[in-house]
Scaffold this active site. Structure first.
Site, PDB file in Angstrom:
ATOM      1  N   CYS A   1     -15.933 -18.368   7.719  1.00  0.00           N
ATOM      2  CA  CYS A   1     -17.250 -18.534   8.343  1.00  0.00           C
ATOM      3  C   CYS A   1     -18.333 -17.831   7.526  1.00  0.00           C
ATOM      4  O   CYS A   1     -18.251 -16.629   7.270  1.00  0.00           O
ATOM      5  CB  CYS A   1     -17.247 -17.995   9.773  1.00  0.00           C
ATOM      6  SG  CYS A   1     -18.867 -18.195  10.529  1.00  0.00           S
TER       7      CYS A   1
ATOM      8  N   ASN B   1     -10.466 -29.420   2.720  1.00  0.00           N
ATOM      9  CA  ASN B   1     -11.597 -29.580   3.644  1.00  0.00           C
ATOM     10  C   ASN B   1     -12.913 -29.575   2.883  1.00  0.00           C
ATOM     11  O   ASN B   1     -13.090 -28.846   1.921  1.00  0.00           O
ATOM     12  CB  ASN B   1     -11.547 -28.427   4.671  1.00  0.00           C
ATOM     13  CG  ASN B   1     -12.800 -28.318   5.520  1.00  0.00           C
ATOM     14  OD1 ASN B   1     -13.431 -27.260   5.561  1.00  0.00           O
ATOM     15  ND2 ASN B   1     -13.181 -29.374   6.182  1.00  0.00           N
ATOM     16  N   GLY B   2     -13.816 -30.423   3.331  1.00  0.00           N
ATOM     17  CA  GLY B   2     -15.158 -30.447   2.771  1.00  0.00           C
ATOM     18  C   GLY B   2     -15.634 -31.839   2.462  1.00  0.00           C
ATOM     19  O   GLY B   2     -15.077 -32.517   1.593  1.00  0.00           O
TER      20      GLY B   2
HETATM   21  C1  LIG Z   1     -21.256 -26.429  13.927  1.00  0.00           C
HETATM   22  C2  LIG Z   1     -20.052 -26.004  13.110  1.00  0.00           C
HETATM   23  C3  LIG Z   1     -19.136 -25.109  13.668  1.00  0.00           C
HETATM   24  C4  LIG Z   1     -18.010 -24.696  12.924  1.00  0.00           C
HETATM   25  N1  LIG Z   1     -17.115 -23.848  13.490  1.00  0.00           N
HETATM   26  C5  LIG Z   1     -15.993 -23.492  12.801  1.00  0.00           C
HETATM   27  C6  LIG Z   1     -15.010 -22.644  13.367  1.00  0.00           C
HETATM   28  O1  LIG Z   1     -15.131 -22.171  14.508  1.00  0.00           O
HETATM   29  N2  LIG Z   1     -13.918 -22.367  12.623  1.00  0.00           N
HETATM   30  C7  LIG Z   1     -13.739 -22.864  11.350  1.00  0.00           C
HETATM   31  O2  LIG Z   1     -12.719 -22.598  10.723  1.00  0.00           O
HETATM   32  N3  LIG Z   1     -14.662 -23.634  10.789  1.00  0.00           N
HETATM   33  C8  LIG Z   1     -15.769 -23.963  11.482  1.00  0.00           C
HETATM   34  N4  LIG Z   1     -16.707 -24.778  10.881  1.00  0.00           N
HETATM   35  C9  LIG Z   1     -16.516 -25.196   9.483  1.00  0.00           C
HETATM   36  C10 LIG Z   1     -15.741 -26.506   9.387  1.00  0.00           C
HETATM   37  O3  LIG Z   1     -14.437 -26.336   9.909  1.00  0.00           O
HETATM   38  C11 LIG Z   1     -15.600 -26.976   7.938  1.00  0.00           C
HETATM   39  O4  LIG Z   1     -14.919 -26.026   7.180  1.00  0.00           O
HETATM   40  C12 LIG Z   1     -16.932 -27.262   7.269  1.00  0.00           C
HETATM   41  O5  LIG Z   1     -17.851 -27.866   8.154  1.00  0.00           O
HETATM   42  C13 LIG Z   1     -16.763 -28.159   6.037  1.00  0.00           C
HETATM   43  O6  LIG Z   1     -16.082 -29.338   6.359  1.00  0.00           O
HETATM   44  P1  LIG Z   1     -16.871 -30.723   6.648  1.00  0.00           P
HETATM   45  O7  LIG Z   1     -17.570 -31.086   5.365  1.00  0.00           O
HETATM   46  O8  LIG Z   1     -15.781 -31.685   7.040  1.00  0.00           O
HETATM   47  O9  LIG Z   1     -17.839 -30.436   7.738  1.00  0.00           O
HETATM   48  C14 LIG Z   1     -17.831 -25.187  11.601  1.00  0.00           C
HETATM   49  C15 LIG Z   1     -18.760 -26.074  11.056  1.00  0.00           C
HETATM   50  C16 LIG Z   1     -19.863 -26.486  11.787  1.00  0.00           C
HETATM   51  C17 LIG Z   1     -20.838 -27.431  11.161  1.00  0.00           C
END
Ligand SMILES: Cc1cc2nc3c(=O)[nH]c(=O)nc-3n(C[C@H](O)[C@H](O)[C@H](O)COP(=O)(O)O)c2cc1C
Length: 307
Positions: free
Chosen positions: A64, A166-167
């Protein structure tokens, strides 16, 4: 599927908000509970509390980036001190009877992309899987996620635990392409699922058949938004439940022309009955509407959080 991350300090203090996040519904299984913290003793105690609630796995958040977490030495803040990260992880593994997994980023900044060392050392202290977001902490959500290091870890012969990438995955095509190119054992999806939970089903179907499922109809989108609202209120109560849903309507209704007026009503009304009524009006007004493009748009969620 994982819970939203839970503060280890909050769990120990018995904070109601943190404890509530331990609720598990059987239909969510397999489900992981995710905790964060920067102190061995707190994480270890929190792990014992989580154990009792019997999830399928326990995940530690070392990814985070938001200021109030990372700058307090938790979440991605731990990436600045790999020895500490290893000690924290070992404390959790030793305190829990569950499989422990970790979610993290490539490193703190461009100069310290230490994920290869992290992967080996965390595997050595007993984690059962590692999920990696292909950005550094200082990148927050800027630029494109870089999966090359994720692929490198996957092909490291020392690594035998599953690696999840992830990403930026926002379509079935991209999921298939990245899965094949980087050889990961799984893909984790964040932002693309917000207001578009169909993404999981669509990707699974595409990976299996190489064909697309039909996109959800407007009626389905509205129905799911309503279910989301009702579940949110049932779980969090009417005040928090209705308030927290306000950030989701724009995503569920993305792509509909001239939707602003409805959206404004949805984020100001304060009873479920009134909101349901507006959502029904949307379903009626746009009945049969064919979405021209995918409503998915990856937003820089933390752009207002200065590094
Ligand atoms: C609103 C929001 C809340 C998130 N909360 C968490 C969380 O509680 N735990 C976590 O591991 N990642 C959290 N993430 C990160 C996502 O799991 C992920 O790593 C990140 O968004 C990148 O992946 P994406 O491109 O698929 O969004 C959060 C992301 C967003 C946007």
């Amino acid at each position: 599927m994982y819970t939203e991350f839970i503060s280890s300090e909050g769990l120990i203090r018995n904070a109601i908000k943190s404890r509530k996040k331990l609720d598990i519904f059987d239909y969510e299984r397999p489900v992981g509970i995710q905790i964060f913290g920067g102190d061995e003793e707190s994480l270890s105690l929190a792990a014992k509390i989580v154990d009792v609630t019997n999830p399928d796995l326990l995940d530690i958040n070392f990814g985070c980036p938001v200021k109030k977490v990372a700058l307090k030495g938790a979440g991605a803040g731990v990436l600045k001190d790999i020895d500490l990260m290893v000690r924290l992880t070992k404390a959790v593994v030793d305190s829990s009877s569950l499989p422990v997994t970790v979610k993290t980023r490539l490193g703190w900044d461009d100069a310290t992309k230490n994920i290869e060392e992290v992967a080996e050392r965390l595997q050595d202290v007993g984690i059962k899987a590692l999920a990696i977001h292909g950005r550094t902490r200082t990148q927050m959500y800027k630029g494109e996620a870089d999966w090359t290091l994720i692929g490198k870890i996957k092909s490291n012969s020392r690594i035998h635990i599953p690696i999840f990438g992830n990403g930026d995955i926002d379509s079935p095509e991209k999921a298939l392409e990245y899965k094949n190119r980087y050889g990961v054992d799984g893909i984790m999806i964040g932002r693309a699922a917000i207001g578009y939970p169909w993404i999981f089903k669509e990707i699974k179907h595409y990976l299996k058949t190489n064909a697309h499922l039909p996109a959800p109809t407007l009626e389905e989108r509205v129905e799911v938004a309503k279910t989301h609202l009702h579940k949110s209120v049932a779980w969090k109560g009417p005040i928090v439940g209705i308030y927290e849903m306000r950030r989701h309507y724009a995503n569920y209704l993305k792509g509909l022309p001239n939707i602003k007026e409805y959206r404004q009503k949805l984020v100001t009304l304060s009873t479920v009955a009134e909101i349901d009524e507006v959502l029904d009006d949307v379903a009626l007004a746009y009945s049969g509407y064919e979405f021209l493009k995918s409503p998915i748009e990856l937003v820089n969620y933390h752009e207002k959080c200065p590094v």
